[in-house]
Design a protein around this motif. Structure first.
Motif, mmCIF file in Angstrom:
data_model
loop_
_atom_site.group_PDB
_atom_site.id
_atom_site.type_symbol
_atom_site.label_atom_id
_atom_site.label_comp_id
_atom_site.label_asym_id
_atom_site.label_seq_id
_atom_site.Cartn_x
_atom_site.Cartn_y
_atom_site.Cartn_z
ATOM 1 N N MET A 237 -51.519 -7.027 28.559
ATOM 2 C CA MET A 237 -50.931 -5.954 28.806
ATOM 3 C C MET A 237 -51.374 -4.432 29.326
ATOM 4 O O MET A 237 -52.848 -4.442 29.365
ATOM 5 C CB MET A 237 -49.922 -5.674 27.988
ATOM 6 N N THR A 238 -50.606 -3.668 30.350
ATOM 7 C CA THR A 238 -51.698 -2.928 31.063
ATOM 8 C C THR A 238 -51.517 -1.658 29.981
ATOM 9 O O THR A 238 -50.640 -1.953 29.080
ATOM 10 C CB THR A 238 -50.363 -2.884 32.337
ATOM 11 N N LYS A 239 -51.967 -0.671 29.983
ATOM 12 C CA LYS A 239 -51.708 0.542 29.808
ATOM 13 C C LYS A 239 -50.557 1.388 29.291
ATOM 14 O O LYS A 239 -49.910 0.725 29.754
ATOM 15 C CB LYS A 239 -52.584 1.797 30.497
ATOM 16 N N ASN A 240 -50.319 1.419 28.466
ATOM 17 C CA ASN A 240 -48.911 2.214 27.949
ATOM 18 C C ASN A 240 -47.729 1.347 27.894
ATOM 19 O O ASN A 240 -46.525 1.515 28.233
ATOM 20 C CB ASN A 240 -48.465 3.396 28.921
ATOM 21 N N GLY A 241 -48.331 0.089 28.290
ATOM 22 C CA GLY A 241 -47.479 -0.747 28.367
ATOM 23 C C GLY A 241 -46.097 -1.074 26.876
ATOM 24 O O GLY A 241 -46.546 -0.634 26.139
ATOM 25 N N LYS A 242 -44.392 -1.064 26.924
ATOM 26 C CA LYS A 242 -44.046 -1.540 25.837
ATOM 27 C C LYS A 242 -43.515 -2.873 25.322
ATOM 28 O O LYS A 242 -43.844 -4.348 26.446
ATOM 29 C CB LYS A 242 -42.281 -1.116 26.495
ATOM 30 N N ALA A 243 -43.582 -2.785 24.308
ATOM 31 C CA ALA A 243 -42.865 -4.271 23.518
ATOM 32 C C ALA A 243 -41.162 -4.024 23.512
ATOM 33 O O ALA A 243 -41.106 -3.199 22.359
ATOM 34 C CB ALA A 243 -43.540 -4.260 22.725
ATOM 35 N N LEU A 244 -40.337 -4.642 23.176
ATOM 36 C CA LEU A 244 -38.872 -4.185 22.928
ATOM 37 C C LEU A 244 -38.622 -6.097 22.270
ATOM 38 O O LEU A 244 -38.619 -6.523 22.808
ATOM 39 C CB LEU A 244 -38.333 -4.011 24.251
ATOM 40 N N ILE B 149 -33.146 -2.548 18.257
ATOM 41 C CA ILE B 149 -33.992 -3.540 19.458
ATOM 42 C C ILE B 149 -35.608 -2.272 19.128
ATOM 43 O O ILE B 149 -35.019 -0.766 19.420
ATOM 44 C CB ILE B 149 -33.279 -2.192 20.805
ATOM 45 N N LEU B 150 -36.247 -2.503 18.677
ATOM 46 C CA LEU B 150 -37.528 -1.685 18.668
ATOM 47 C C LEU B 150 -38.415 -1.746 19.760
ATOM 48 O O LEU B 150 -38.251 -2.231 20.451
ATOM 49 C CB LEU B 150 -38.133 -2.269 17.308
ATOM 50 N N ILE B 151 -38.241 -0.114 20.500
ATOM 51 C CA ILE B 151 -39.170 0.393 21.272
ATOM 52 C C ILE B 151 -40.825 0.831 21.095
ATOM 53 O O ILE B 151 -40.783 2.284 20.109
ATOM 54 C CB ILE B 151 -38.371 1.153 22.000
#
Ligand SMILES: C[S@@+](CC[C@H](N)C(=O)[O-])C[C@H]1O[C@@H](n2cnc3c(N)ncnc32)[C@H](O)[C@@H]1O
Length: 407
Positions: free
Chosen positions: A352-359, A401-403
């Motif tokens: 993943m990229t820096k600061n990528g998000k996982a939902l 939905i966990l962000i």
């Protein structure tokens, strides 16, 4: 893990009109304004199962509009679904022009995702669809009276040795004519370009043609061979004795659905990987994960499509499933489950990229998801009251939905 205040907020929102103008969502839309507590009338079944989302039944999928909203909100360049299932994330990402990757351990789910997202030459597909229908009709006319279960000499060249291995299941769960109809369609598939699509039609038809009661299509235990009192229709129903009517109906329905999706399909790349998401090789540059992990101890994902594995001879990887129903929800099962899910996220994080998000869409009643354990921090959370889900659930059912953001 819902305190009264959260439950009350959801109930209050539930009485207001939820979001239905999905295209209005953009990167500036505040999370707090997202009211996702749809009633059946706000988001009817035909919208939730639009175009390719209804190519085949699948227990435990999320609704496409939920994916659409968060893809519009976070606008990733490459979204990853480590539990791709029936491909909902991949289809929605493609429709919005977003590149996507999906992994699933179940060969059938991978086939289904590929068929939904593939590019088709519609006029060639139309020719193939009408050709297979014509051949099935001719076959059906010729054989409607035959009671004998046999292949047609000189007509069918199925691999008989291979067939024998599947015969026990076929013989038990399908009436004699249904077996023949399904095997004949299977035999025809090899003559076409779009074989995978015809395999999905065959599987959908097989599911409908099993010797099961109308009220237990999801988890039948024993075949129903005699007429029975049907709890769904409040009358006596007969077990299905053929598959031809399903094969022709679903061939046409599938063609229509593929045509509709082909009009909104974009050139965005879709990669579907068959493997264990704890260890698959992924591309770099994933800036968002959107996924719903298996619910702990609820569904056996291979088992729900057993007929497809048997008919299509697909590879079975069920021992690699995380949180299957057969492992239950004991303390030991929970420990295994948490380790499995954490390993998937730790592995994906490396790509993943820096600061990528996982939902992550979950029912978090046991508090099994902790971002700090996998190198993320929570940056938001949206709760919704789910009033319509397929499968075994009854009554109020909440979903979060966990962000999370990579740290
Ligand atoms: C809740 S479903 C996902 C449904 C999906 N969101 C959809 O809309 O169709 C979870 C999926 O995780 C898959 N799965 C379970 N264990 C896995 C593993 N170790 N690696 C990859 N996929 C796995 C199951 O096969 C199942 O398809």
């Amino acid at each position: 893990m819902y305190d009264n205040a959260v439950a009350q907020k959801i109930v209050d929102q539930y009485n207001q009109k939820p979001l239905t103008d999905f295209a209005s969502v953009n990167t500036r839309t505040p999370l707090g304004t997202l009211n996702l507590n749809w009633r059946e009338s706000d988001l009817p079944e035909r919208q939730r199962t639009k175009h390719v989302h209804r190519l085949h039944p699948y227990l435990g999928k999320f609704i496409p509009q939920l994916v659409e909203i968060f893809l519009r909100k976070y606008k990733p360049s490459l979204v990853y679904d480590p539990f791709a299932g029936s491909g909902t994330t991949l289809v929605e990402a493609n429709a919005l022009g977003i590149n996507s990757v999906g992994t699933d351990i179940s060969a059938f789910n991978v086939l289904l995702s590929q068929v939904k997202t593939a590019e088709y030459d519609i006029s060639l597909l139309e020719k193939e669809v009408y050709d297979i229908l014509r051949r099935m009709e001719a076959y059906s006319k010729r054989n409607s009276d035959s009671k004998v279960i046999e292949l047609f000499p000189g007509d069918v060249d199925l691999d008989v040795e291979e067939l024998k291995t599947r015969k026990e299941y076929l013989g038990k769960w399908f009436a004699p004519k249904a077996q023949k109809d399904l095997l004949y369609y299977l035999h025809l598939i090899k003559d076409y370009t779009y074989q995978d699509l015809f395999k999905i039609i065959l599987s959908r038809s097989a599911r409908s043609a099993r010797l099961v009661t109308h009220f237990d299509l999801d988890f039948p235990k024993e075949p129903q061979t005699e007429p029975y009192f049907c709890r769904k229709h409040s009358r006596t129903c007969e077990p299905v004795d053929e598959a031809y009517k399903f094969l022709s109906r679903y061939t046409l329905d599938t063609f229509e659905r593929i045509k509709v999706f082909s009009k909104i399909r974009t050139e965005a790349k879709v990669t579907v990987i068959h493997g264990d998401s704890r260890e698959v090789k992924l591309p770099k540059g994933i800036d968002m994960i959107f996924t719903s992990p298996p619910y702990i101890g609820l569904i056996d994902y291979h088992d729900q499509h057993k007929y497809a594995y048997e008919l299509l001879g697909l590879q079975n990887n069920e021992t690699r499933e995380i949180g299957p129903a057969k492992n239950g929800q004991s303390a030991a099962a929970k420990k295994d489950y948490v380790k499995g899910i954490n390993d998937v996220l730790i592995h994906a994080r490396d790509f993943m990229t820096k600061n990528g998000k996982a939902l992550i869409v979950v029912n978090d009643k046991y508090g099994l998801y902790n971002p700090a354990d996998v190198g993320f921090k929570e940056v938001g959370r949206v709760e919704r009251h789910v009033n319509r889900r397929t499968g075994r659930r009854e009554g109020a059912f909440y979903e979060s939905i966990l962000i999370w953001q990579k740290v």
